[in-house]
Design an enzyme around this catalytic site. Structure first.
Site, PDB file in Angstrom:
ATOM      1  N   THR A  81       0.878  -1.280   0.069  1.00 41.31           N
ATOM      2  CA  THR A  81       0.005  -0.128  -0.066  1.00 41.31           C
ATOM      3  C   THR A  81       0.688   1.299   0.035  1.00 41.31           C
ATOM      4  OG1 THR A  81      -1.633   1.118   1.162  1.00 41.31           O
ATOM      5  CG2 THR A  81      -0.248   0.019   2.555  1.00 41.31           C
ATOM      6  N   HIS A  85       2.602 -11.457  14.381  1.00 40.24           N
ATOM      7  CA  HIS A  85       3.597 -12.126  15.127  1.00 40.24           C
ATOM      8  C   HIS A  85       3.258 -13.537  15.566  1.00 40.24           C
ATOM      9  CE1 HIS A  85       7.277 -11.769  17.207  1.00 40.24           C
ATOM     10  NE2 HIS A  85       7.036 -10.670  17.856  1.00 40.24           N
TER      11      HIS A  85
END
Length: 419
Positions: free
Chosen positions: A338, A390
């Site tokens: 993006t 994560h």
């Protein structure tokens, strides 16, 4: 025999849709492949066109209605003469006073039908709620049709133009002595329901925030080598590749593909308790549209050249702007890029696009003083941000991935040599 016009067959990822705009009304003639109705889903706006020439004889779903896959929307009488032609042929001039009366009646009927055809039920409801004059609203729909968006834009322009909306409310709620509370003497509020696409975007953003262990790592990249390469070859590149311009997105998509091959965890996705490793790079490119942010996908981006990427990104951007993207264009994707820099963003933390586990955020190129070999040098720098899940990707892997992208951009020859 009437032809049934049905909603498209929605894929499994789309439960239903909503009638956004009828471009034709009952009694109106249509040509083959002419747009009849637009259906808004939580991903794209789908167009339904006429299967052949004819007249819309019956509409079974109004604007704002929720519809299912393959649901009957309207009926088309094929080959029928347009209603306007029938009226004109049946209202031939006659002599005497009696001739003028039928003509006047026919004219009034035509004006009434034209007024009815100028907007759909949803648009008409907004006009009635705000007591607007339809003639004062700038129409941008096909054939001079007033859409909901036209009315919303008209309402937004009213405060700037000094107009005062007159919302309907009971007389008991009218203040006895209204006191000026702002520069224009009033404070205007407007309540507009979310579109299905906007609501789905909000849902996915909340899902990404609540269902992933999202973390963002940052770095900065010297854009001088890519900018010099682009400046040197941009004219030749455009001539060689049929008008395709050499931008920055192509370099970053290619750099991400190379980095994803080195760090497959960043290209993977989580499915329940399983990790799905993708042996291909389908790169989603975030595109801003009036209806919200959409992410069309570049399939097999690792096999695309810079020119292929630039041409594909431009095509997807234009189709997104014109609501021409299909659901297939936005299905899948293993990683997303993006670019908030086109709007002036200096730094941000992009949000993951589940089930993907990584997204790269590009930002504004800005000259900054940098220390190079003990000297202060002004360089065009860009902050890069990598948001990652994560649960799957360790900090070390994320940082190494981002450094790999940085190294490839600062030495673009390595992209071609795959070093």
């Amino acid at each position: 025999m009437a032809i049934e016009i049905k909603a498209p067959t929605f894929p499994e990822s789309v439960a239903d849709g909503e009638i956004a705009t009828w471009h034709k009304q009952e009694g109106e003639s249509v040509a083959r492949d002419e747009l009849i109705v637009e259906i808004e889903t939580d991903k794209v706006v789908m167009e339904v066109v006429a299967p052949e020439d004819g007249v819309i004889s019956k509409i079974h779903a109004a604007e704002g209605d929720t519809i299912a896959s393959d649901q009957l929307l309207a009926e088309l009488e094929p080959g029928a003469a347009p209603a306007a032609d029938k009226e004109s042929s049946s209202s031939a001039p006659q002599s005497g006073d009696g001739a003028e009366r039928p003509q006047a009646a026919a004219k009034g009927s035509e004006e009434s039908s034209a007024t009815e055809a100028v907007m759909g039920p949803a648009a008409r409801q907004l006009v009635e709620e705000h007591r607007l004059d339809p003639a004062s609203i700038e129409a941008t729909g096909k054939g001079g049709r007033v859409t909901k968006e036209d009315i919303i834009a008209h309402l937004q322009r009213q405060p700037a133009a000094g107009e005062k909306p007159e919302p309907q409310r009971p007389a008991a709620e009218e203040p006895l002595s209204p006191a000026p509370t702002g520069p224009t003497g009033e404070r205007v509020e407007k309540r507009v329901p979310m579109t299905r696409m906007r609501a789905r975007i909000a849902e996915r953003l909340l899902q990404a925030s609540s269902e992933t262990a999202m973390l963002t790592t940052f770095n900065e990249v010297n854009m001088a080598p890519v900018m010099a390469l682009r400046e040197k070859y941009k004219e030749q590149f455009e001539k060689t590749h049929n008008g395709t311009r050499l931008g920055f997105m192509g370099f970053f998509v290619r750099a991400c593909c190379e980095a994803l091959k080195r760090f497959p965890e960043v290209n993977a996705s989580i499915d329940g308790t399983d990790v799905v490793y993708h042996g291909y790079q389908d790169i989603g490119v975030a595109v801003s549209t009036p209806g919200g942010l959409v992410v069309p996908v570049l399939r097999d981006a690792d096999f695309m050249s810079l020119a292929d990427v630039e041409a594909a990104v431009r095509d997807l951007g234009l189709r997104a702007r014109d609501n021409k993207l299909t659901i297939d264009d936005m299905t899948g994707g293993t990683f997303t890029v993006t670019n908030g820099g086109v709007f002036g963003s200096l730094m941000s933390t992009p949000i993951l696009n589940p089930p993907q586990t990584g997204i790269l955020g590009m930002h504004k190129i800005q000259e900054r003083p940098m220390a190079v070999d003990g000297q202060v040098v002004i360089l065009p720098m860009m902050y890069l941000a990598l948001s990652y899940d994560h649960r799957l990707i360790d900090g070390k892997t994320a940082v190494q991935f981002l450094v790999a992208v940085k190294d490839l951009i600062e030495d673009p020859a390595r992209i071609l040599l795959q070093l």
